[in-house]
Design an enzyme around this catalytic site. Structure first.
Site, PDB file in Angstrom:
ATOM      1  N   GLY A 117       0.825  -1.204   0.000  1.00 33.06           N
ATOM      2  CA  GLY A 117       0.000   0.000   0.000  1.00 33.06           C
ATOM      3  C   GLY A 117       0.860   1.254   0.000  1.00 33.06           C
ATOM      4  O   GLY A 117       0.517   2.268  -0.626  1.00 33.06           O
ATOM      5  N   TYR A 144      -3.695   6.914   7.385  1.00 29.72           N
ATOM      6  CA  TYR A 144      -2.457   6.169   7.175  1.00 29.72           C
ATOM      7  C   TYR A 144      -2.425   5.715   5.728  1.00 29.72           C
ATOM      8  O   TYR A 144      -3.213   4.867   5.317  1.00 29.72           O
ATOM      9  CB  TYR A 144      -2.388   4.957   8.111  1.00 29.72           C
ATOM     10  N   ASP A 243      -8.289   5.295  -0.829  1.00 34.08           N
ATOM     11  CA  ASP A 243      -7.344   4.285  -0.359  1.00 34.08           C
ATOM     12  C   ASP A 243      -8.124   3.104   0.208  1.00 34.08           C
ATOM     13  O   ASP A 243      -8.584   3.123   1.343  1.00 34.08           O
ATOM     14  CB  ASP A 243      -6.428   4.915   0.695  1.00 34.08           C
ATOM     15  N   VAL A 245      -6.849   0.130   0.612  1.00 32.78           N
ATOM     16  CA  VAL A 245      -5.849  -0.882   0.962  1.00 32.78           C
ATOM     17  C   VAL A 245      -6.327  -1.795   2.088  1.00 32.78           C
ATOM     18  O   VAL A 245      -6.214  -3.014   2.000  1.00 32.78           O
ATOM     19  CB  VAL A 245      -4.509  -0.202   1.325  1.00 32.78           C
ATOM     20  N   LYS A 246      -6.890  -1.212   3.122  1.00 31.76           N
ATOM     21  CA  LYS A 246      -7.258  -2.027   4.292  1.00 31.76           C
ATOM     22  C   LYS A 246      -8.681  -2.572   4.187  1.00 31.76           C
ATOM     23  O   LYS A 246      -8.946  -3.682   4.622  1.00 31.76           O
ATOM     24  CB  LYS A 246      -7.134  -1.167   5.552  1.00 31.76           C
ATOM     25  N   THR A 300      11.585  -3.390  -9.770  1.00 32.53           N
ATOM     26  CA  THR A 300      11.896  -4.537 -10.627  1.00 32.53           C
ATOM     27  C   THR A 300      10.948  -5.718 -10.431  1.00 32.53           C
ATOM     28  O   THR A 300      10.459  -6.288 -11.397  1.00 32.53           O
ATOM     29  CB  THR A 300      13.352  -4.983 -10.409  1.00 32.53           C
TER      30      THR A 300
HETATM   31  C1  LIG Z   1      -1.707  -0.582   5.637  1.00 33.78           C
HETATM   32  C2  LIG Z   1      -2.201   0.564   4.869  1.00 33.78           C
HETATM   33  C3  LIG Z   1      -1.384   1.190   3.910  1.00 33.78           C
HETATM   34  C4  LIG Z   1       0.030   0.794   3.694  1.00 33.78           C
HETATM   35  O1  LIG Z   1       0.143  -0.499   3.197  1.00 33.78           O
HETATM   36  P1  LIG Z   1       1.513  -1.316   3.388  1.00 33.78           P
HETATM   37  O2  LIG Z   1       1.271  -2.574   2.658  1.00 33.78           O
HETATM   38  O3  LIG Z   1       1.723  -1.484   4.855  1.00 33.78           O
HETATM   39  O4  LIG Z   1       2.596  -0.520   2.776  1.00 33.78           O
HETATM   40  C5  LIG Z   1      -1.930   2.214   3.170  1.00 33.78           C
HETATM   41  N1  LIG Z   1      -3.194   2.614   3.370  1.00 33.78           N
HETATM   42  C6  LIG Z   1      -3.998   2.041   4.274  1.00 33.78           C
HETATM   43  C7  LIG Z   1      -5.391   2.528   4.422  1.00 33.78           C
HETATM   44  C8  LIG Z   1      -3.525   1.006   5.064  1.00 33.78           C
HETATM   45  O5  LIG Z   1      -4.306   0.446   5.992  1.00 33.78           O
END
Ligand SMILES: *Cc1c(COP(=O)(O)O)cnc(C)c1O
Length: 444
Positions: A117, A144, A243, A245-246, A300
């Site tokens: 992320g 985050y 975002d 990611v989580k 890479t």
């Molecule tokens: C964990 C997280 C990230 C970062 O991801 P990593 O894989 O730890 O680099 C970015 N955004 C959110 C919302 C996250 O919870």
């Protein structure tokens, strides 16, 4: 001279403490791992631990999922290269095609692959600045977005105050319905005021937002907030970067968390669960931005056929099994079970979340909603570990228990988790965990 004992004569924890750098550490309990199966982690010594965190998110399908095992074995035994830089590989291209097909968006779009992320948000910051010619960004206090320079620069978590945000960043409060110090209207008003005064919108490349704030305290934004942000971004030509990611890819009870508000982002960031445990992230965004310059954000091994084999299987499994519906159903069982504990435990201020992203806000006083000290949260996690479950905490005051289990969690496992949390809360209230026991674990 006495010979050093062989390394394996010492525990994994002891060896870890000696050789793994403190800067990268975030331990919440003495749990150290030798394996994992299904939704259980296997501790050194062989005890099974119910994983209520999915290793902080990546283990979307748990551990040792047969489809991932098979796809990764195949991708490694007949490797279509080890990189996406010089040659395309089918796993990366197919996964990109799928991500484009399932991610709402307007106009031609493309995909960038990374490992985390952090690097995906980092890439987004750089490419947005370069392509738009605008240098400023907006994000939220508590957010985050990662731990590389660029992604840290647009983050607002208190764990990052050791490093300055990027110049020109505007940090807004994230409206928290449980502690409504800055209600959504006030935040939007502040944003408008920033635009009218010291942050001219034509200087702003993008606004980064978590559709459900995770590390900042498992906060579900009030209804309409994301939509109102999206409208302002659109009005001012500011790109909206969501975002996921989580909380994306099924966790929230919908395929994408931003769908809870019918928002269509300009850019979407995927990570954590996308790789099912292998390092993989993806950025989906407009072609003209993503194609801004050749060789713009090269890594890479990003998009290598092994990590993307896992990603393909994760996404295919989520789509085929409609795991967002499962997450919604099991998440409901889990959250309802936790809510029912509030009668017995005065420290439960609120249970909140979406799907299988659930938090318990622990309070010292229900009337004032003052957070418990972080030691209390740490003790619940420690006791939870002793009782056989893994989870951790979030929040700028460290008072929110966070549960992000694998999307494959069963209803029986959800009930088992509730029982362990119930017992852990009771045992901590009864003083059964000492301050000394948790002292080494408060890192966040
Ligand atoms: C964990 C997280 C990230 C970062 O991801 P990593 O894989 O730890 O680099 C970015 N955004 C959110 C919302 C996250 O919870």
């Amino acid at each position: 001279m006495t010979a050093e004992p062989a390394p394996n004569a010492r525990s994994l924890r002891q060896r870890d403490a000696e050789v793994i750098a403190e800067i990268a550490r975030l331990r919440f309990s003495p749990l150290s791992l030798v394996g994992g199966r299904g939704n259980r982690l296997i501790e050194e010594g062989g005890r099974e631990i119910l994983d209520l965190s999915a290793s902080a998110g990546p283990a979307a399908l748990g551990y040792g999922h047969p489809a991932i095992v098979e796809a990764v074995a195949q991708a490694t035994s007949n490797m279509a290269g080890a990189s996406l830089l010089l040659y395309p590989n089918d796993n990366a291209v197919s996964l990109a095609e799928t991500l484009l097909a399932i991610t709402p968006g307007e106009g031609g779009r493309k995909v960038w692959f990374g490992h985390s992320g952090s690097d995906a948000n980092d890439c987004a910051v750089r490419v947005l600045q370069a392509a738009t010619g605008r240098t400023r960004f907006i994000s939220f206090i508590g957010s985050y977005h990662g731990n590389l320079s660029g992604s840290m620069g647009v983050s607002g978590h208190t764990a990052m105050t050791h490093t300055l945000p990027r110049p020109g960043l505007v940090l807004l409060p994230y409206p928290d319905p449980f502690r409504p110090r800055f209600p959504a209207e006030a935040v939007l008003d502040l944003l408008d005021y920033q635009f009218e005064t010291t942050c001219p919108p034509d200087q702003v490349a993008a606004l980064f937002v978590e559709p459900l704030m995770s590390d900042g305290g498992l906060i579900v934004p009030p209804p309409g907030f994301l939509k109102a942000l999206a409208a302002r971004c659109r009005r001012h030509g500011i790109k909206l970067v969501v975002d996921e990611v989580k909380v994306g890819l099924g966790r929230s009870g919908l395929l994408h968390c931003f769908e809870h508000e019918e928002v269509v982002p300009d850019m979407v960031v995927f990570g954590k669960g996308l790789g099912g445990g292998l390092p993989l992230s993806a950025l989906v965004g407009p072609r003209d931005i993503m194609d801004h310059a050749p060789a713009f954000a090269l890594q890479t091994t990003a998009g290598n056929p092994v990590a993307t084999a896992a990603g393909r299987v994760v996404v295919e499994t989520i789509l085929r099994e409609r795991l967002w519906e499962h997450a919604a159903r099991v998440g409901q069982v889990f959250a309802d079970g936790l809510r029912a504990l509030a009668d017995r435990h005065a420290c439960i201020g609120e249970v909140r979340g979406r799907g299988l992203a659930v938090g318990i806000d622990l309070v010292a006083d229900r009337a004032t909603r003052a957070p418990v000290p972080v030691t209390t949260t740490a003790k619940v996690i420690y006791r939870g570990y002793e009782l056989g479950a893994a989870f951790s905490y979030v929040g700028l005051k460290g008072n929110v228990l966070e549960f992000t289990p694998p999307l494959t969690l069963t209803e029986a496992e959800a009930r088992e988790g509730v029982a362990i949390v119930d017992q852990a809360l009771a045992d901590v209230a009864a003083g059964r965990v000492s301050d000394a026991a948790v002292a080494p674990f408060m890192m966040w």
